[in-house]
Design a protein around this motif. Structure first.
Motif, short mmCIF file in Angstrom:
data_model
loop_
_atom_site.label_atom_id
_atom_site.label_comp_id
_atom_site.label_asym_id
_atom_site.label_seq_id
_atom_site.Cartn_x
_atom_site.Cartn_y
_atom_site.Cartn_z
N ASN A 1 0.82 -1.22 0.00
CA ASN A 1 0.00 0.00 0.00
C ASN A 1 0.84 1.26 0.00
O ASN A 1 0.43 2.30 -0.53
N ASN A 2 2.03 1.21 0.64
CA ASN A 2 2.91 2.38 0.70
C ASN A 2 4.36 1.93 0.57
O ASN A 2 5.04 1.69 1.57
N PRO A 3 4.85 1.82 -0.68
CA PRO A 3 6.23 1.35 -0.87
C PRO A 3 7.29 2.28 -0.30
O PRO A 3 8.45 1.93 -0.18
N PHE A 4 6.90 3.52 0.10
CA PHE A 4 7.86 4.50 0.60
C PHE A 4 7.96 4.51 2.12
O PHE A 4 8.64 5.34 2.69
N VAL A 5 7.31 3.57 2.79
CA VAL A 5 7.38 3.50 4.26
C VAL A 5 8.77 3.02 4.67
O VAL A 5 9.35 2.13 4.05
N THR A 6 9.32 3.63 5.73
CA THR A 6 10.67 3.27 6.18
C THR A 6 10.62 2.11 7.17
O THR A 6 9.58 1.84 7.78
N ASP A 7 11.77 1.46 7.35
CA ASP A 7 11.87 0.38 8.34
C ASP A 7 11.56 0.92 9.74
O ASP A 7 10.94 0.23 10.55
N GLU A 8 12.01 2.15 10.02
CA GLU A 8 11.76 2.75 11.33
C GLU A 8 10.26 2.95 11.56
O GLU A 8 9.75 2.67 12.65
N GLN A 9 9.54 3.41 10.53
CA GLN A 9 8.09 3.60 10.65
C GLN A 9 7.39 2.26 10.86
O GLN A 9 6.47 2.15 11.66
N LEU A 10 7.86 1.25 10.13
CA LEU A 10 7.27 -0.09 10.28
C LEU A 10 7.52 -0.66 11.67
O LEU A 10 6.62 -1.24 12.28
#
Length: 196
Positions: free
Chosen positions: A18-27
């Motif tokens: 859904n959001n390929p630009f999400v960072t590992d930190e956000q995840l």
């Protein structure tokens, strides 16, 4: 309630789709686990790191769209473009982009991102920078993600000129502004003329 590994990985895959630009930190924050756990999950699921995902999206969506220069000559990764209207790119500042003495990004990297985006947004085989008026507002450091937006603000068909405003932000705070006057080989035509 703690999720099972299988459930977390299923949700992780969904979230990244859904959001390929999400960072590992956000995840990691979203799932309440460490960044290392997210990286291990991604490796197990064969999901590439953020930079590769951004590059993949850009290549799939914009390879044939940008006419004025090859996509790999754009500084940063284009994540959205509407030719002769607007474009957005992302540039992740790394250690090699900053001065060692103070950790602040060298200005030519920010300028290059803005200038190459101003070239890329032009719907022409040839686009050249005639004049640029730029202001560096806030320092950018290693680890910052610079989001740059170029907006076509005007057109002068007789002079084959396009006027573009570029604004770069880090965490929604403006760090750079520029006004670019661009030469192009042909105007937008009567139907698409933008007034300056």
């Amino acid at each position: 309630m703690k999720r099972t590994k299988k459930e977390r990985q299923r949700l992780l895959t969904e979230t990244i789709e859904n959001n390929p630009f999400v960072t590992d930190e956000q995840l990691a924050s979203q799932f309440g686990v460490s960044v290392q756990t997210i990286r291990l999950d991604r490796m197990e699921l064969a999901i590439p790191e953020l930079r590769e995902r951004i590059k993949d999206v850009a290549e799939r969506n914009y390879e044939n769209e940008v006419k004025s220069l090859p996509l790999d000559e754009v500084i940063g990764d284009i994540i959205d473009i509407e030719l002769d209207k607007q474009a957005i790119s992302i540039f992740d500042v790394k250690e090699e982009h900053v001065f060692q003495r103070n950790g602040i990004a060298r200005g030519h990297h920010l300028f290059a991102q803005a200038n190459s985006l101003a070239v890329a947004v032009i719907n022409d085989e040839l686009a050249l920078t005639v004049r640029a008026n730029v202001i560096f507002i806030n320092p950018v450091k290693a680890g910052d993600r610079v989001i740059t937006k170029a907006i076509v603000r005007g057109q002068h068909n007789e002079k084959n000129r396009t006027y573009i405003e570029v604004i770069s932000t880090v965490n929604n705070e403006t760090v750079f502004k520029g006004e670019f006057e661009m030469y192009r080989t042909k105007g937008l035509g009567d139907n698409n003329e933008i007034s300056n």
